[in-house]
Design an enzyme around this catalytic site. Structure first.
Site, mmCIF file in Angstrom:
data_model
loop_
_atom_site.group_PDB
_atom_site.id
_atom_site.type_symbol
_atom_site.label_atom_id
_atom_site.label_comp_id
_atom_site.label_asym_id
_atom_site.label_seq_id
_atom_site.Cartn_x
_atom_site.Cartn_y
_atom_site.Cartn_z
ATOM 1 N N HIS A 1 0.941 -1.080 -0.480
ATOM 2 C CA HIS A 1 0.220 -0.051 -0.011
ATOM 3 C C HIS A 1 1.063 1.866 -0.277
ATOM 4 O O HIS A 1 0.603 1.902 -0.782
ATOM 5 C CB HIS A 1 -1.337 -0.150 1.025
ATOM 6 C CG HIS A 1 -1.831 0.940 1.585
ATOM 7 N ND1 HIS A 1 -3.191 1.369 1.108
ATOM 8 C CD2 HIS A 1 -1.840 2.554 1.958
ATOM 9 C CE1 HIS A 1 -4.033 2.323 1.144
ATOM 10 N NE2 HIS A 1 -2.563 3.232 1.495
ATOM 11 N N GLU A 2 1.996 1.374 0.664
ATOM 12 C CA GLU A 2 2.509 2.709 1.113
ATOM 13 C C GLU A 2 3.360 2.708 0.055
ATOM 14 O O GLU A 2 4.218 3.857 -0.642
ATOM 15 C CB GLU A 2 3.719 2.610 2.628
ATOM 16 C CG GLU A 2 2.907 2.564 3.621
ATOM 17 C CD GLU A 2 2.034 3.684 3.614
ATOM 18 O OE1 GLU A 2 1.619 4.833 3.109
ATOM 19 O OE2 GLU A 2 0.232 3.179 4.175
ATOM 20 N N HIS B 1 1.451 4.651 -2.658
ATOM 21 C CA HIS B 1 1.824 5.846 -2.197
ATOM 22 C C HIS B 1 3.107 6.501 -3.128
ATOM 23 O O HIS B 1 3.031 7.349 -3.521
ATOM 24 C CB HIS B 1 1.828 6.245 -1.437
ATOM 25 C CG HIS B 1 -0.010 6.371 -0.619
ATOM 26 N ND1 HIS B 1 -0.300 7.216 -0.906
ATOM 27 C CD2 HIS B 1 -0.719 5.166 0.112
ATOM 28 C CE1 HIS B 1 -1.969 6.769 -0.326
ATOM 29 N NE2 HIS B 1 -1.761 5.869 0.519
ATOM 30 N N GLU C 1 -4.831 8.155 -2.763
ATOM 31 C CA GLU C 1 -5.479 6.694 -2.518
ATOM 32 C C GLU C 1 -5.137 5.556 -3.654
ATOM 33 O O GLU C 1 -5.314 4.599 -3.760
ATOM 34 C CB GLU C 1 -6.409 7.307 -1.402
ATOM 35 C CG GLU C 1 -6.779 5.277 -0.649
ATOM 36 C CD GLU C 1 -5.678 5.628 0.355
ATOM 37 O OE1 GLU C 1 -5.002 6.253 0.501
ATOM 38 O OE2 GLU C 1 -5.851 4.017 1.349
#
Lengths: 490, 490
Positions: free
Chosen positions: A255-256, A259, A285
């Site tokens: 997830h990170e 980003h 997101e």
């Protein structure tokens, strides 16, 4: 030097200082000695003071008045600087300071209230935060809807009306899917056993590499709450490690990485300019979610992960790649948003959106919030909230004044759904690469279509440009329904 | 608010921003991704711009004109602010910018020249750095000696005349001692074998603890060149690790602990004020040196270390505590200042002091520097310099414009010698604690006598106050001569 050049030179220093402030935040959450907290808050306040003074510097108005854009890029730079300046100057300095003071205090009160399950202990300061943000929203809206003005800070161009209408279309399909999944005869098993923390971190690094994270311009550390931080040539990520829950570490990392790859993927010509950061929370997101869910939780990629995990961790109670894919995507009732699966997640967001909109508009009194939360939770999730830390005290957001922020999570999911449809259409054999643990065809597509443009287009236009169609909730819901129908034999 | 209060509030924000800039430096040397270097230099430049603007803010002159000191502490604050403001405003902004630009470039040229043993490649930019610093020194001196003005930046109150006279008294005694030690019949052995890097770092942490480092307000990391960084409640240290040279790791750690304990030991009432940092480079170095040498390399403390190292690392070719003490303090010919023992170290500094004073005064041409260096080295060290990286290209200092800085190293040693004499007189049984690995009686004495006062007194007065006598080179030379006479049976 033209007015445009002067403005951009001034802005560039501001962007550099904002990076410094961001790095200070990274330091605080990863490596700072505990005893430095009080001094650090003073250091941060001093940096915020410098940044606020620069962002409201009157020379910006003069430069904006005289500057001429030579091309689309320059026009976009000026548009973003103008918006930032107008927002910064519309809010009286005394109000901005009061918000900073109260939210800083409120976060501590919230943390204590959550630890003690003490809703009444939190309500007075929450009421104060809401009052201040209502006032700020009114100042920003200049006659328009204050809640829209707050949303606009995180997702320019979005409004409560369009978001609300979309959420109203999504909610019944997700509630219905949730019922069918939890009632299905087939229910996947979870992992068993313990997973060494160092081995988890080694695999987390390999996962970041598989998703194209540039280690020359980033790093991975451990934090209590995973986050990504920084832009340009320095975008760092964090994850967390728990011995019995390796997916938490692995999917937080992916997830990170999404980003961070967005920030690192932006055209380097835009570095330290307004175009050099992700364009909105929703688009940000969308990158983290498509990396984490549509790609990272796909049958193809989890097939590769299964082999890797067996080789690294031995037996963990799952015997084949299909069962592993089901374990990764297991749908379970639960109170906590940050632990929610793809079926439940957006339902969490929708209820927060409705509640916070009502709070800001004055349609819901703070004293009635807990009952409203619990009623809505029972209706959408079929479960009675058993304690405040599982209910309205679970999230930090409202205590720090983040109203209008929650909906960008689901907007991100919706955008990820659209991007995923377009990506699959463009790269029909993507699964062959994912099944080898190679996400690069997907990450290359996302860099080219979304990431490299930074803030060049408005958020919705960014997604529409990337996909070739106007974004809506259809692709996300179709994807979720098909995926979970397959896993649960619906 | 009085003018004093206004000034101190403004200054406090400046101090907080200076801490932020310092933390950025720490980040760069420890955890920053390599690819972030270019962006980081822009971030640092932006911070320097903010700090320079604040340090030359004209309101400071107004406040200084009106402020009244209510007590000695306030008077000291005003004195330090006035000195900083006068220094900052005496140097034209264009010159300050030019120095920043040229030294930033020169450091890279120096590093390349050192790698290539290319003296001619370094001389043009060195000449330019010297010219700029001469100009700056002249602006600061306002008719006085430019080199004195440069020294004053690092060691307020010190002059080339007093330092030079002291060095002239020290040099013959050290040269003579060097000859006797190297000619002695007894020559200690060194360590043999390899020392695991993780085990070294664990012992380094225990050494830091033994010297009273407050882990709640600091941390230890690895860096290429060990340093300490930060003030108030956040003073971090670094060390380096080499498998065959554990003393490098251990004594670098103890040295940096001395620096950090000084910052952490300052009265917390002074935090984020001019009094809240070490008063000068020389006094700072006195803390790092007394921790490292007079305490850390003492027979008593190394006796404890010997037992610990045997327990942790097994055999390493040294059979008893006396031989271990001799190994720790082994005197060897060598070209490199940073690797020098207590006998050689100050000789390195004295030659740099004489050379840089001649360069700044125009008595030595840059083109003659290498010959002057090599002649002096042969005279004092009895060895011919075999290559420029072992000679005038070994130190970074001059390339980054640090003229007037070198003498503070020996000043620190001299001050450490004085403090050690007073400390031993006050705590006659200190060795009993050191022999148990407990340095706390010494560190407590130093905190009380030196550290807690921060910048309250001028550097020399700080040491005189702590010792109860005026500092000079006697105690240091007596200590060195006695120590090495004992080790080498002279």
């Amino acid at each position: 030097m033209s007015a445009y050049d002067d403005l951009m030179a001034f802005q560039r220093e501001t962007e550099a200082l904002a990076q410094v402030a961001g790095r200070l935040g990274w330091d605080q959450e990863t490596v700072m000695p505990r005893g430095a907290a009080e001094q650090r808050s003073e250091e941060m306040a001093a940096m915020e003071g410098v940044l606020h003074a620069r962002r409201t510097d009157r020379r910006i108005a003069d430069w904006l008045g005289q500057a001429r854009a030579a091309d689309d890029v320059a026009a976009a730079q000026l548009r973003l600087i103008r918006r930032s300046y107008e927002r910064a100057t519309k809010v009286p300095a005394s109000l901005a300071q009061e918000i900073a003071r109260v939210t800083s205090m409120a976060q501590g009160i919230w943390a204590e209230a959550r630890a003690k399950e003490d809703v009444p202990g939190f309500l007075p300061v929450l009421a104060e935060v809401i009052r201040l943000r209502q006032e700020e929203g009114a100042a920003l809206a200049a006659g328009g809807d204050p809640y829209d003005a707050l949303i606009d800070d995180y997702e320019p161009g979005a409004t409560a009306a369009t978001i609300g209408a979309m959420f109203d279309r999504m909610r019944p399909r997700l509630v219905a899917l949730r019922g069918r999944v939890l009632g299905a005869a087939k229910q996947p098993a979870g992992l068993s056993g313990k997973f060494g923390e160092e081995a988890q971190m080694r695999f987390a690094r390999d996962l970041a590499t598989a998703f194209g994270y540039d280690w020359n311009r980033g790093r991975l550390d451990i934090a209590v709450h995973p986050f990504s931080s920084g832009s340009g040539d320095d975008a760092r990520i964090t994850t967390r490690v728990a011995e019995t829950d390796p997916f938490n570490c692995f999917y937080s990392t992916i997830h990170e990485v999404g980003h961070a790859c967005y920030e690192l993927g932006i055209d380097l010509d835009y570095r330290l300019t307004p175009l050099g950061s992700g364009v909105s929370m929703g688009v940000h997101e969308s990158q983290s979610r498509i990396y984490e869910n549509q790609l990272g939780r796909s049958r193809a990629f989890t097939g590769w992960m299964f082999g890797e995990m067996r080789a690294r961790f031995g037996e963990f109670g799952i015997d084949d790649a299909d069962a592993f894919h089901a374990a990764v995507n297991r749908v379970q009732p639960g109170f906590i948003r940050t632990e929610a699966d793809e079926v439940h997640y957006n339902l969490h967001i929708m209820m927060r959106f409705d509640l916070e909109r009502a709070l800001i508009r004055g349609d819901l009194a703070v004293g009635d919030l807990e009952a409203a939360w619990n009623d809505r939770f029972a209706a959408d999730f079929g479960v009675k909230v058993d304690r405040p830390s599982h209910g309205m005290l679970q999230d930090v957001h409202w205590s720090v004044g983040l109203f209008g922020y929650f909906p960008t999570y689901t907007l991100g999911n919706v955008y990820a759904g659209c991007l995923h449809r377009a990506l699959r259409a463009d790269i029909p054999d993507l699964d062959e690469a994912l099944a080898r643990g190679d996400a690069s065809p997907a990450t290359g597509w996302l860099r080219e279509r979304v990431q490299r443009h930074g803030g060049l287009r408005e958020p919705r236009a960014t997604i529409a440009h990337a996909c070739g169609f106007e974004p809506d909730e259809g692709p996300l819901l179709d994807y979720i329904e098909a995926k979970f129908a397959a896993i649960y034999d619906l």
